[in-house]
Enzyme design. Structure first.
Site, short mmCIF file in Angstrom:
data_model
loop_
_atom_site.label_atom_id
_atom_site.label_comp_id
_atom_site.label_asym_id
_atom_site.label_seq_id
_atom_site.Cartn_x
_atom_site.Cartn_y
_atom_site.Cartn_z
N HIS A 1 0.85 -1.07 0.06
CA HIS A 1 -0.02 -0.01 0.03
C HIS A 1 0.94 1.34 0.06
CE1 HIS A 1 -2.85 2.97 1.67
NE2 HIS A 1 -4.02 2.15 1.34
N CYS B 1 -4.66 2.35 -3.81
CA CYS B 1 -3.37 2.74 -3.21
C CYS B 1 -2.29 2.29 -3.22
CB CYS B 1 -3.85 3.29 -1.58
SG CYS B 1 -5.04 4.51 -1.55
N GLN C 1 -4.71 -5.08 7.10
CA GLN C 1 -5.58 -6.11 6.13
C GLN C 1 -5.74 -7.24 6.81
OE1 GLN C 1 -7.87 -5.09 4.15
NE2 GLN C 1 -6.96 -3.29 3.67
N ASP D 1 2.81 -4.21 8.34
CA ASP D 1 1.67 -3.49 8.09
C ASP D 1 0.39 -4.47 8.07
OD1 ASP D 1 -0.67 -2.39 6.67
OD2 ASP D 1 0.07 -1.74 5.05
N LYS E 1 -10.84 -0.77 10.19
CA LYS E 1 -10.75 -2.11 9.24
C LYS E 1 -10.94 -3.25 10.10
CE LYS E 1 -7.51 -0.21 6.18
NZ LYS E 1 -8.28 0.44 5.02
#
Lengths: 149, 414
Positions: free
Chosen positions: B130, B371, B210, B207, B233
């Site tokens: 991302h 993104c 997700q 990261d 999220k």
């Protein structure tokens, strides 16, 4: 919100499948590339302007149905117009797809077939698809080589 | 087998009742929300916890001596402990509340990377990150003369492990990778990646934006050095997120924003900083957000990841099969290990056209570059349509997506 078919009318698909004026322009006097980084749409525009009149115009590029149809119809419309008329059309088109419906209805007659894109007003995320070719035209007329939505 | 699937669907139907927005009817059609990788919807418990906070607890934290201030501080810090437990951090002081994943990564880029980076040093990321796990490092590199190195992926969107290891060298200062790719759904073998990086003595940031809503995350078992994620999220509010960092790193890092709450003493000659984690929380934090995030974590915990993962996995398999059956649809991202993200293109039809027409049918998907422009470039597409799953999605909703695609193709006459 209106039905999506009011935006995606057959005319749009016709212009998307078989765009008008998708070609190079010999001895182009004005060119610009328009780009929408959000969706990767790209329009390359070339015009030949002689004695203040758009005598030839062509485009190339890749984009969604709305962006491609808009470029196709825009090039049809500005061919043969004076610079002043072209500037006026840019302003009117912009008003039609973003402004209030009443003002837009009053003075869009000159916009001809491109009026079919008025429906994009109901889809704010797609307005830039419709204006990309027009803003690129404006950039070309004002001597800017690039336009980014 | 079929019987178990039915039970699962029944379970999902019960879960759906916890999410009021799912009753919305755009254009008079049932909402089919398949944009969960962008943000998830919120259950009642989260919505109520946030409004409850403003009704009964609202006060600033760590400042007042009055009753409300103590109550707010206690709730805020209890949320930190909930987060710590959720990802199995060694101590709540390793949990820094931030605005979201982006801010968490920027914090590490500014306070960890920048002071360490020398000209010629390197940071390793992957080809499918991302933008928020690319640009902060680029900024740090520009500032220091360091360079960004990119791990390639194969045509399925799977990380090239050999190339990864080959990229690690004496100049590598940090590895920063997505746990799960937002554009393709690839689940990276993070445990293995971290082991390899650590063998070279290189710290790793994950990261987790997700990942956290879809699988259990144990930062100590992973042994990752930093882990970043967003509340929104994870069925929580926007504007709240988490940076986990090992205490030894966080301790060694300078604060990145100055202000109230992050100091111990201030004079014009010398200011001393607060302890972890408050050193990194200048200014009044998103107190309500942090407390509501803890409510989201409690909610997910009450359902259990075993059930959530099983449901989402079954749905992913169903959706993958269904989409592969649609003429002209090509899935982008077909890694063996995938989370509930389906990125695809439709022959001759731009993703934005697909997205608009699906929206008209009540189906919410993302259309664009997500993104992750380098990831799009890797697969040679300007944009994709992305359907992303959450615990409340059903087989019927996938069928609605497929039906919507048929309508797209019908309108386009293809």
């Amino acid at each position: 919100m209106s039905d999506i078919r009011e935006l995606y009318q057959e005319v749009i698909f016709d212009h998307y499948r078989r765009p008008h004026n998708r070609h190079d322009v010999d001895h182009a006097s004005h060119t610009a590339v328009g780009y929408n980084p959000l969706c990767g749409d790209r329009v390359k525009l070339a015009l030949r302007i002689e004695n203040g009149i758009v005598t030839e115009v062509g485009f190339d590029g890749e984009g969604c149905a709305i962006a491609t149809a808009s470029a196709s119809m825009m090039t049809d419309l500005v061919k043969g117009k004076t610079l002043e008329e072209a500037e006026q059309l840019i302003e009117r088109f912009q008003g039609m797809v973003t402004g209030d419906p009443e003002a837009a209805q009053r003075d869009t007659e000159s916009l001809g077939k491109t009026r079919i894109l008025a429906g994009v007003r109901d889809y704010p995320a797609r307005v830039k698809c419709a204006t990309l070719a027009w803003h690129t035209l404006s950039a070309a007329l004002h001597g800017r080589k690039e336009h980014e939505e | 087998m079929k019987r178990i699937d039915l039970e699962r669907e029944d379970l999902v139907r019960v879960w759906r009742r916890d999410f009021p927005i799912l009753d919305t009817r755009p254009n008079g059609k049932p909402l089919v929300y398949l944009d969960n990788a962008a943000t998830t919807q919120k259950p009642y418990s989260v919505i109520e916890t946030e409004s409850d906070y403003y009704r009964n607890t609202n006060s600033n934290v760590h400042r007042g001596v009055h009753w409300l201030a103590e109550r707010a501080t206690e709730a805020y810090e209890r949320s930190r402990a909930t987060v710590a437990q959720f990802i199995n951090a060694a101590d709540p002081s390793e949990i820094v509340f931030v605005r979201g994943t982006t801010e968490a990564i920027n914090l590490v880029a500014n306070s960890f990377a920048r002071p360490r980076l020398q000209p010629g040093d390197e940071i390793v990321v992957s080809a499918i990150e991302h933008h928020s796990n690319i640009v902060p490092w680029q900024l740090a590199c520009e500032h220091t003369g360091a360079a960004l190195k990119v791990v390639p992926v194969d045509d399925t969107g799977t990380l090239d492990m050999r190339a990864f290891e080959a990229l690690l060298g004496p100049r590598t200062q940090l590895v920063a990778l997505a746990h799960v790719s937002n554009a393709l759904g690839t689940v990276n073998p993070v445990k293995k990646l971290i082991d390899i990086a650590h063998r070279h003595g290189i710290p790793v940031l994950l990261d987790g934006a997700q990942a956290v809503a879809h699988m259990p995350v144990d930062v100590r078992s992973l042994d990752c050095d930093f882990y970043a994620f967003s509340g929104h999220k994870l069925y929580g509010p926007t504007g709240i997120g988490v940076l986990y960092g090992k205490a030894k790193w966080l301790d060694s890092m300078p604060p990145w924003q100055g202000g109230g709450d992050m100091i111990r003493t201030v004079s014009f000659e010398k200011t001393t900083y607060n302890e972890l984690p408050w050193k990194f929380e200048a200014g009044t934090p998103n107190i309500a957000g942090a407390i509501a995030l803890a409510a989201a974590i409690d909610y997910v915990g009450s359902l259990g990841f075993a059930a959530i993962e099983a449901g989402e996995h079954a749905l992913l398999e169903h959706a993958t099969g269904e989409l592969q059956n649609v003429d002209g649809v090509r899935l982008i991202g077909t890694a063996a290990e995938k989370s509930g993200i389906l990125s695809f293109v439709v022959d001759g039809i731009h993703a934005h056209d697909v997205g608009s027409i699906l929206s008209d049918a009540g189906v919410a998907v993302r259309a664009g570059h997500h993104c992750a422009m380098p990831a799009m470039a890797r697969f040679n597409v300007p944009a994709t349509v992305r359907a992303s799953l959450a615990l409340y999605n059903t087989h019927e909703e996938i069928d609605a997506l497929v039906k919507g695609l048929a309508r797209v193709k019908e309108l386009f006459g293809s």
